[in-house]
Design a protein around this motif. Sequence first.
Motif, PDB file in Angstrom:
ATOM      1  N   GLY A  40       0.791  -1.228   0.000  1.00  0.00           N
ATOM      2  CA  GLY A  40       0.000   0.000   0.000  1.00  0.00           C
ATOM      3  C   GLY A  40       0.817   1.268   0.000  1.00  0.00           C
ATOM      4  O   GLY A  40       0.251   2.369   0.120  1.00  0.00           O
ATOM      5  N   MET A  41       2.122   1.131  -0.117  1.00  0.00           N
ATOM      6  CA  MET A  41       2.979   2.318  -0.096  1.00  0.00           C
ATOM      7  C   MET A  41       3.913   2.294  -1.299  1.00  0.00           C
ATOM      8  O   MET A  41       4.215   1.239  -1.855  1.00  0.00           O
ATOM      9  N   GLY A  42       4.361   3.470  -1.656  1.00  0.00           N
ATOM     10  CA  GLY A  42       5.364   3.545  -2.699  1.00  0.00           C
ATOM     11  C   GLY A  42       6.731   3.182  -2.171  1.00  0.00           C
ATOM     12  O   GLY A  42       6.901   2.899  -0.985  1.00  0.00           O
ATOM     13  N   LEU A  43       7.707   3.178  -3.054  1.00  0.00           N
ATOM     14  CA  LEU A  43       9.077   2.944  -2.623  1.00  0.00           C
ATOM     15  C   LEU A  43       9.546   4.118  -1.771  1.00  0.00           C
ATOM     16  O   LEU A  43       9.267   5.278  -2.086  1.00  0.00           O
ATOM     17  N   LEU A  45      12.982   5.828   0.092  1.00  0.00           N
ATOM     18  CA  LEU A  45      14.433   5.858   0.028  1.00  0.00           C
ATOM     19  C   LEU A  45      15.046   5.673   1.413  1.00  0.00           C
ATOM     20  O   LEU A  45      14.730   6.398   2.356  1.00  0.00           O
ATOM     21  N   PHE A  90      14.667  -2.753  -2.745  1.00  0.00           N
ATOM     22  CA  PHE A  90      15.118  -2.540  -4.116  1.00  0.00           C
ATOM     23  C   PHE A  90      16.355  -1.660  -4.121  1.00  0.00           C
ATOM     24  O   PHE A  90      16.427  -0.656  -3.412  1.00  0.00           O
ATOM     25  N   PHE A 104      16.497  -0.181 -11.749  1.00  0.00           N
ATOM     26  CA  PHE A 104      16.291  -0.983 -10.553  1.00  0.00           C
ATOM     27  C   PHE A 104      16.676  -2.444 -10.725  1.00  0.00           C
ATOM     28  O   PHE A 104      16.571  -3.005 -11.828  1.00  0.00           O
ATOM     29  N   GLY A 105      17.091  -3.045  -9.607  1.00  0.00           N
ATOM     30  CA  GLY A 105      17.226  -4.480  -9.535  1.00  0.00           C
ATOM     31  C   GLY A 105      15.873  -5.126  -9.297  1.00  0.00           C
ATOM     32  O   GLY A 105      14.856  -4.424  -9.163  1.00  0.00           O
ATOM     33  N   ASP A 106      15.852  -6.454  -9.209  1.00  0.00           N
ATOM     34  CA  ASP A 106      14.587  -7.185  -9.083  1.00  0.00           C
ATOM     35  C   ASP A 106      14.130  -7.355  -7.639  1.00  0.00           C
ATOM     36  O   ASP A 106      13.107  -7.993  -7.396  1.00  0.00           O
TER      37      ASP A 106
ATOM     38  N   LEU B  34       8.495  11.131 -13.177  1.00  0.00           N
ATOM     39  CA  LEU B  34       8.721   9.911 -13.940  1.00  0.00           C
ATOM     40  C   LEU B  34       7.571   8.950 -13.712  1.00  0.00           C
ATOM     41  O   LEU B  34       6.883   8.984 -12.685  1.00  0.00           O
ATOM     42  N   TYR B  36       7.114   4.717 -13.731  1.00  0.00           N
ATOM     43  CA  TYR B  36       7.745   3.410 -13.772  1.00  0.00           C
ATOM     44  C   TYR B  36       6.657   2.358 -13.886  1.00  0.00           C
ATOM     45  O   TYR B  36       5.551   2.514 -13.369  1.00  0.00           O
ATOM     46  N   LYS B  38       5.918  -1.840 -13.266  1.00  0.00           N
ATOM     47  CA  LYS B  38       6.463  -2.955 -12.501  1.00  0.00           C
ATOM     48  C   LYS B  38       5.609  -4.201 -12.706  1.00  0.00           C
ATOM     49  O   LYS B  38       4.413  -4.217 -12.436  1.00  0.00           O
ATOM     50  N   ALA B  41       7.414  -9.714  -9.157  1.00  0.00           N
ATOM     51  CA  ALA B  41       8.724 -10.334  -8.932  1.00  0.00           C
ATOM     52  C   ALA B  41       9.843  -9.692  -9.748  1.00  0.00           C
ATOM     53  O   ALA B  41      10.910 -10.301  -9.914  1.00  0.00           O
ATOM     54  N   GLU B  42       9.583  -8.505 -10.269  1.00  0.00           N
ATOM     55  CA  GLU B  42      10.633  -7.766 -10.976  1.00  0.00           C
ATOM     56  C   GLU B  42      10.755  -6.374 -10.376  1.00  0.00           C
ATOM     57  O   GLU B  42       9.867  -5.902  -9.661  1.00  0.00           O
ATOM     58  N   GLY B  43      11.878  -5.702 -10.684  1.00  0.00           N
ATOM     59  CA  GLY B  43      12.012  -4.329 -10.243  1.00  0.00           C
ATOM     60  C   GLY B  43      11.273  -3.379 -11.164  1.00  0.00           C
ATOM     61  O   GLY B  43      10.922  -3.737 -12.289  1.00  0.00           O
ATOM     62  N   PRO B  44      11.029  -2.158 -10.692  1.00  0.00           N
ATOM     63  CA  PRO B  44      10.395  -1.160 -11.554  1.00  0.00           C
ATOM     64  C   PRO B  44      11.277  -0.857 -12.765  1.00  0.00           C
ATOM     65  O   PRO B  44      12.507  -0.823 -12.646  1.00  0.00           O
ATOM     66  N   PHE B  46      11.855   1.961 -15.917  1.00  0.00           N
ATOM     67  CA  PHE B  46      11.551   3.328 -16.332  1.00  0.00           C
ATOM     68  C   PHE B  46      10.721   3.325 -17.610  1.00  0.00           C
ATOM     69  O   PHE B  46      11.017   2.588 -18.552  1.00  0.00           O
ATOM     70  N   PHE B  89       3.961   3.199 -11.198  1.00  0.00           N
ATOM     71  CA  PHE B  89       4.332   4.124 -10.132  1.00  0.00           C
ATOM     72  C   PHE B  89       4.673   5.482 -10.715  1.00  0.00           C
ATOM     73  O   PHE B  89       5.420   5.590 -11.688  1.00  0.00           O
ATOM     74  N   ASP B 100      16.615  12.470  -3.884  1.00  0.00           N
ATOM     75  CA  ASP B 100      15.531  12.126  -2.972  1.00  0.00           C
ATOM     76  C   ASP B 100      14.245  12.013  -3.774  1.00  0.00           C
ATOM     77  O   ASP B 100      13.440  12.945  -3.815  1.00  0.00           O
ATOM     78  N   MET B 101      14.062  10.871  -4.413  1.00  0.00           N
ATOM     79  CA  MET B 101      12.895  10.662  -5.255  1.00  0.00           C
ATOM     80  C   MET B 101      11.750  10.097  -4.427  1.00  0.00           C
ATOM     81  O   MET B 101      11.941   9.180  -3.633  1.00  0.00           O
ATOM     82  N   ARG B 102      10.572  10.671  -4.604  1.00  0.00           N
ATOM     83  CA  ARG B 102       9.386  10.224  -3.877  1.00  0.00           C
ATOM     84  C   ARG B 102       8.441   9.513  -4.842  1.00  0.00           C
ATOM     85  O   ARG B 102       8.213   9.994  -5.953  1.00  0.00           O
ATOM     86  N   PHE B 103       7.915   8.397  -4.354  1.00  0.00           N
ATOM     87  CA  PHE B 103       7.055   7.561  -5.180  1.00  0.00           C
ATOM     88  C   PHE B 103       5.616   7.559  -4.662  1.00  0.00           C
ATOM     89  O   PHE B 103       5.378   7.623  -3.454  1.00  0.00           O
ATOM     90  N   GLY B 104       4.683   7.422  -5.590  1.00  0.00           N
ATOM     91  CA  GLY B 104       3.312   7.141  -5.218  1.00  0.00           C
ATOM     92  C   GLY B 104       3.165   5.666  -4.879  1.00  0.00           C
ATOM     93  O   GLY B 104       4.090   4.873  -5.081  1.00  0.00           O
ATOM     94  N   ALA B 105       1.987   5.296  -4.378  1.00  0.00           N
ATOM     95  CA  ALA B 105       1.751   3.923  -3.941  1.00  0.00           C
ATOM     96  C   ALA B 105       1.462   2.968  -5.094  1.00  0.00           C
ATOM     97  O   ALA B 105       1.434   1.762  -4.892  1.00  0.00           O
TER      98      ALA B 105
END
Lengths: 113, 113
Positions: A40-43, A45, A90, A104-106, B34, B36, B38, B41-44, B46, B89, B100-105
């Motif tokens: 329920g949350m984004g990534l 940092l 991640f 990103f990695g997996d 940006l 992304y 996803k 089982a994989e990373g995000p 771009f 995302f 300092d990147m902020r992501f949505g959920a």
Amino acid sequence: NAGVTQTPKFRVLKTGQSMTLLCAQDMNHEYMYWYRQDPGMGLRLIHYSVGEGTTAKGEVPDGYNVSRLKKQNFLLGLESAAPSQTSVYFCASRTGGSNQPQHFGDGTRLSIL
Amino acid sequence: DQQVKQNSPSLSVQEGRISILNCDYTNSMFDYFLWYKKYPAEGPTFLISISSIKDKNEDGRFTVFLNKSAKHLSLHIVPSQPGDSAVYFCAASSWYNNNDMRFGAGTRLTVKP
């Protein structure tokens, strides 16, 4: 072309145990990042590095330490794991300059009992 | 505080139709945005980005629109394909700390054949 590789992919720990997550990138990127993703949350940092030998805190750094001894590797350490650190972690990297996307990695799925 | 919000957890569209994913932000210092994508089982990965000096950026089937006055951006996918089914995302960073990147959920898009 491996890109960003995270080791391990899965791990189960007991409360109080320590472990290190490894991130390796083969793109000669200057910048590297560690994030956690919770339901329920984004990534979010945790820590980042703008070059070999440098690290900085992100949004949620408490309970974690990092090291960037080599340009291609970025290590995330949990000294005394807590159930609240159960998450998917991640790693990402990017080239220098402004407005460059992160790659990103997996992910590493970490469960702490 | 969640500075980037994706208020729709899920979206379902028919193949061939347009998918519109929305994102709102609160920090007026954000100047780079940006999207992304996803898969499980994989990373995000771009997808597309836009800087605050533009209000539209297009890449093939994907277009991102930025409305700075409303602090809103959207991703349009036309036409939608079943392979587009994934979690999307939205992310943003500011000129004073682009690390300092902020992501949505995230929004889970399902494209039905």
